[in-house]
Motif scaffolding. Structure first.
Motif, short mmCIF file in Angstrom:
data_model
loop_
_atom_site.label_atom_id
_atom_site.label_comp_id
_atom_site.label_asym_id
_atom_site.label_seq_id
_atom_site.Cartn_x
_atom_site.Cartn_y
_atom_site.Cartn_z
N ALA A 21 0.61 -1.16 0.05
CA ALA A 21 0.12 -0.07 -0.19
C ALA A 21 0.76 1.35 0.05
CB ALA A 21 -1.00 0.07 1.36
N LYS A 22 2.01 1.12 0.37
CA LYS A 22 2.94 2.15 0.60
C LYS A 22 3.80 2.35 -0.75
CE LYS A 22 3.51 2.11 5.74
NZ LYS A 22 2.59 1.00 5.83
N VAL A 23 3.89 1.46 -1.61
CA VAL A 23 4.54 1.53 -3.08
C VAL A 23 3.85 2.03 -4.13
CG1 VAL A 23 6.04 -0.02 -4.68
CG2 VAL A 23 6.11 -0.45 -2.08
N PRO A 24 3.89 3.07 -4.61
CA PRO A 24 2.94 3.72 -5.58
C PRO A 24 2.70 3.08 -6.89
CG PRO A 24 5.07 5.00 -5.30
CD PRO A 24 4.96 3.89 -4.24
N PHE A 25 3.77 2.27 -7.23
CA PHE A 25 3.60 1.58 -8.62
C PHE A 25 2.91 0.11 -8.21
CE2 PHE A 25 8.10 1.63 -7.32
CZ PHE A 25 8.49 0.32 -7.05
N ILE A 26 2.71 -0.21 -7.25
CA ILE A 26 2.33 -1.54 -7.05
C ILE A 26 0.53 -1.65 -6.82
CG2 ILE A 26 2.11 -3.65 -5.53
CD1 ILE A 26 4.74 -3.39 -7.14
N GLU A 27 -0.13 -2.23 -7.32
CA GLU A 27 -1.68 -2.40 -7.19
C GLU A 27 -1.81 -3.84 -6.58
OE1 GLU A 27 -5.87 -1.65 -9.13
OE2 GLU A 27 -4.06 -1.38 -10.31
N LEU A 28 -1.85 -4.03 -5.40
CA LEU A 28 -2.17 -5.51 -5.16
C LEU A 28 -3.61 -5.88 -5.20
CD1 LEU A 28 -0.54 -7.95 -3.59
CD2 LEU A 28 -1.24 -7.01 -1.44
N LYS A 29 -3.74 -6.49 -6.12
CA LYS A 29 -5.30 -6.75 -6.45
C LYS A 29 -5.78 -7.77 -5.48
CE LYS A 29 -6.93 -4.77 -10.63
NZ LYS A 29 -8.05 -3.95 -10.18
N GLU A 30 -5.04 -8.98 -5.28
CA GLU A 30 -5.95 -9.98 -4.57
C GLU A 30 -4.68 -10.64 -3.78
OE1 GLU A 30 -8.90 -10.85 -4.12
OE2 GLU A 30 -9.85 -9.81 -5.86
N THR A 31 -5.30 -11.37 -2.44
CA THR A 31 -4.06 -12.14 -1.82
C THR A 31 -5.13 -13.58 -1.43
OG1 THR A 31 -5.22 -11.44 0.40
CG2 THR A 31 -3.17 -10.27 -0.43
N PHE A 32 -4.21 -14.54 -1.35
CA PHE A 32 -4.53 -15.81 -1.29
C PHE A 32 -4.01 -16.74 -0.37
CE2 PHE A 32 -5.43 -14.31 -5.68
CZ PHE A 32 -6.79 -14.73 -5.95
N THR A 33 -4.55 -17.45 0.65
CA THR A 33 -3.99 -18.48 1.53
C THR A 33 -4.08 -19.69 0.67
OG1 THR A 33 -6.07 -18.74 2.63
CG2 THR A 33 -4.60 -17.21 3.59
N ASN A 34 -4.76 -20.10 -0.48
CA ASN A 34 -4.78 -21.15 -0.95
C ASN A 34 -4.27 -21.18 -2.30
OD1 ASN A 34 -6.03 -23.31 -2.80
ND2 ASN A 34 -6.93 -24.05 -1.12
N ALA A 35 -3.36 -21.77 -2.63
CA ALA A 35 -2.43 -21.67 -3.89
C ALA A 35 -3.40 -21.93 -5.15
CB ALA A 35 -1.04 -22.44 -4.06
N PHE A 36 -4.37 -23.01 -4.99
CA PHE A 36 -4.96 -23.44 -6.15
C PHE A 36 -6.31 -22.47 -6.41
CE2 PHE A 36 -3.26 -27.31 -4.26
CZ PHE A 36 -2.57 -27.65 -5.20
N ASP A 37 -6.46 -21.61 -5.44
CA ASP A 37 -7.28 -20.54 -5.76
C ASP A 37 -6.83 -19.52 -6.45
OD1 ASP A 37 -9.52 -21.81 -4.39
OD2 ASP A 37 -9.36 -20.60 -2.71
N ALA A 38 -5.42 -19.18 -6.08
CA ALA A 38 -4.49 -18.21 -6.71
C ALA A 38 -4.51 -18.49 -8.40
CB ALA A 38 -3.53 -18.04 -6.29
N LEU A 39 -4.25 -19.86 -8.27
CA LEU A 39 -3.87 -20.41 -9.78
C LEU A 39 -5.29 -20.17 -10.87
CD1 LEU A 39 -2.16 -22.10 -11.87
CD2 LEU A 39 -3.13 -24.25 -10.94
N THR A 40 -6.23 -20.28 -10.12
CA THR A 40 -7.66 -20.15 -11.23
C THR A 40 -7.48 -18.71 -11.36
OG1 THR A 40 -8.71 -21.95 -9.99
CG2 THR A 40 -10.03 -20.04 -10.97
N TYR A 41 -7.23 -17.98 -10.08
CA TYR A 41 -7.19 -16.37 -10.70
C TYR A 41 -5.97 -16.10 -11.78
CZ TYR A 41 -6.50 -11.33 -9.68
OH TYR A 41 -6.71 -10.11 -9.74
N LEU A 42 -5.03 -16.58 -11.86
CA LEU A 42 -4.05 -16.26 -12.69
C LEU A 42 -4.34 -16.47 -14.16
CD1 LEU A 42 -0.90 -17.26 -10.72
CD2 LEU A 42 -1.55 -14.85 -11.28
N GLN A 43 -5.18 -17.74 -14.25
CA GLN A 43 -5.64 -18.26 -15.41
C GLN A 43 -6.51 -17.36 -16.20
OE1 GLN A 43 -6.99 -21.91 -14.41
NE2 GLN A 43 -4.99 -23.23 -14.92
N LYS A 44 -7.29 -16.44 -15.31
CA LYS A 44 -8.23 -15.74 -15.80
C LYS A 44 -7.94 -14.08 -15.85
CE LYS A 44 -11.78 -19.00 -14.43
NZ LYS A 44 -13.16 -19.03 -13.37
N ASN A 45 -6.76 -13.55 -15.12
CA ASN A 45 -6.64 -12.20 -14.99
C ASN A 45 -5.09 -11.83 -15.08
OD1 ASN A 45 -9.18 -11.31 -13.34
ND2 ASN A 45 -8.75 -13.05 -12.36
#
Length: 228
Positions: A21-45
């Motif tokens: 949040a303090k780095v102006p050029f980084i937009e942290l869209k999502e966080t995941f505790t489950n890697a497989f949920d993150a994989l699904t996100y990466l495939q679509k976004n």
């Protein structure tokens, strides 16, 4: 840059959120505790940068990254130092050892930003027939069609050319890859880039160019790319 973070510990994700949040050029869209949920996100976004923990219960961060065909840039975040070498074999931007400070986090993000900008400029540039390579105090013009393959060799990168000649440069192999058109060159190993049209034969473990045998790294999906 659009980023996501994966860590099985919510407290660790909170640290990444706070720093990002303090780095102006980084937009942290999502966080995941489950890697497989993150994989699904990466495939679509579209995602430019991944903050990735290594020690996770279902799949390690290293195995997770190895499973992605075209992964985003990655910064590993971990409490364990023994995986550092392996992470850089996977071309990680940086390796943050927990607990990491905001200045150290910012340093890693700056590395990612510089590479992101370099890739953006390279993608928009017209395809060239040659590049200039610094060799000592000289800038040497090299025709792309003369390059057979490129090898990382210690502090230098060696460029093998037609006619059994070579050039040595301090340009890293990762930066060399950014200078070369993806249609003509492919990275086959952390230490090798080859010219696609110079390949005489290949299998799942190696590529042959003239009398040279070039290994295919386990984390590089070269066979499918060359077969398609």
């Amino acid at each position: 840059m659009i980023a996501i973070a994966i860590d099985d510990e919510p407290i660790a994700l909170d640290v990444v959120k706070s720093h990002a949040a303090k780095v102006p050029f980084i937009e942290l869209k999502e966080t995941f505790t489950n890697a497989f949920d993150a994989l699904t996100y990466l495939q679509k976004n579209k995602t430019d940068l991944l903050f990735l923990d290594i020690k996770m219960p279902d799949i390690s961060g290293i195995d997770f990254l190895s499973s992605i065909a075209n992964p985003p840039m990655v910064i590993f975040t971990t409490a364990y130092s023994e995986h550092a070498v392996k992470s850089f074999e996977l071309d990680a931007i940086d390796y943050l050892l927990k607990p990491f400070s905001l200045p150290r986090f910012l340093k890693a993000c700056n590395k990612a930003y510089e590479l992101h900008e370099l890739r953006s400029k390279s993608a928009g540039a017209p395809e060239m027939a040659s590049i200039f390579i610094k060799d000592g105090y000289e800038q040497i013009k090299v025709k792309l069609d003369e390059i057979l393959f490129i090898e990382a060799a210690g502090n230098y990168t060696k460029i093998y050319l037609q006619g059994d000649s070579t050039l040595s440069t301090r340009i890293t192999i990762t930066d060399m890859l950014l200078m070369l058109p993806a249609k003509k060159f492919i990275r086959t190993h952390r230490a090798f880039i080859v010219a696609r049209n110079k390949i005489s034969r290949f299998d799942r473990s190696q590529i042959n160019i003239n009398e040279h045998s070039i290994p295919i790294g386990a984390t590089y999906d070269v066979f499918r790319s060359l077969s398609s």
